[in-house]
Enzyme design. Structure first.
Site, PDB file in Angstrom:
ATOM      1  N   CYS A   1       6.813 -64.957 -21.062  1.00  0.00           N
ATOM      2  CA  CYS A   1       5.498 -64.297 -21.142  1.00  0.00           C
ATOM      3  C   CYS A   1       4.752 -64.784 -22.382  1.00  0.00           C
ATOM      4  O   CYS A   1       3.532 -64.956 -22.349  1.00  0.00           O
ATOM      5  CB  CYS A   1       5.653 -62.779 -21.185  1.00  0.00           C
ATOM      6  SG  CYS A   1       6.927 -62.142 -20.076  1.00  0.00           S
TER       7      CYS A   1
ATOM      8  N   CYS B   1       6.665 -65.313 -11.506  1.00  0.00           N
ATOM      9  CA  CYS B   1       6.420 -63.873 -11.617  1.00  0.00           C
ATOM     10  C   CYS B   1       5.033 -63.515 -11.082  1.00  0.00           C
ATOM     11  O   CYS B   1       4.743 -62.346 -10.852  1.00  0.00           O
ATOM     12  CB  CYS B   1       6.567 -63.400 -13.056  1.00  0.00           C
ATOM     13  SG  CYS B   1       5.362 -64.123 -14.167  1.00  0.00           S
TER      14      CYS B   1
HETATM   15 FE1  FES Z   1       5.799 -63.140 -16.074  1.00  0.00          FE
HETATM   16 FE2  FES Z   1       5.793 -61.456 -18.050  1.00  0.00          FE
HETATM   17  S1  FES Z   1       7.032 -61.350 -16.276  1.00  0.00           S
HETATM   18  S2  FES Z   1       4.467 -63.121 -17.755  1.00  0.00           S
END
Ligand code: FES
Length: 138
Positions: free
Chosen positions: A103, A34
């Site tokens: 996360c 991400c």
């Molecule tokens: Fe990667 Fe939240 S989407 S830390």
């Protein structure tokens, strides 16, 4: 509602944002998928975490989990901070959607990374105490 009140609160009003200039331990962890990055600063006195601050370049859940993680370890012993799991962070936030669990792992690992740095600065091998710092994979 997909996010709990607590998640929304810690996202819109994150606690302990910033840097500690004379930190005793600084950790950084990212997630390649991400692209989110978390930086964690700890002030440690006689085995107690007297202050914790963070900077998160990432999604709302990453901000909320790092905010909650700093709240959970402030005033606690290093041993307690080492026991902080991402599950405990998620629970304290009244849950997270499944796709956002990684996360919270980032927040857990950011704390461990800062503690690892703390031991390294003391000339102590952090690996047997803190274990390996793992980047969350999803
Ligand atoms: Fe990667 Fe939240 S989407 S830390």
């Amino acid at each position: 509602m997909m996010y709990s009140e607590k998640v929304l609160d810690h996202f819109s009003n994150p606690r302990n944002v910033g840097e500690i200039e004379d930190a005793d331990g600084v950790g950084e962890i990212g997630n390649a998928k991400c692209g989110d990055i978390m930086k964690m600063y700890l002030k440690i006195d006689k085995g107690i975490i007297t202050d914790a601050k963070f900077k998160t370049f990432g999604c709302g859940a990453a901000v909320a989990t790092s905010s909650m993680a700093t709240e959970l370890i402030k005033g606690k012993s290093i041993d307690d901070a080492l026991k902080l799991t991402n599950d405990a962070v998620v629970e304290a936030l009244d849950g997270l959607p499944a796709v956002k669990i990684h996360c919270s792992v980032l927040a857990e690992q950011a704390v461990r990374s800062a503690l690892s740095d703390y031991y390294t600065r003391q000339g102590i091998d952090p690996l047997p105490i803190v274990g390996e710092i793992k980047e969350p994979e999803e």
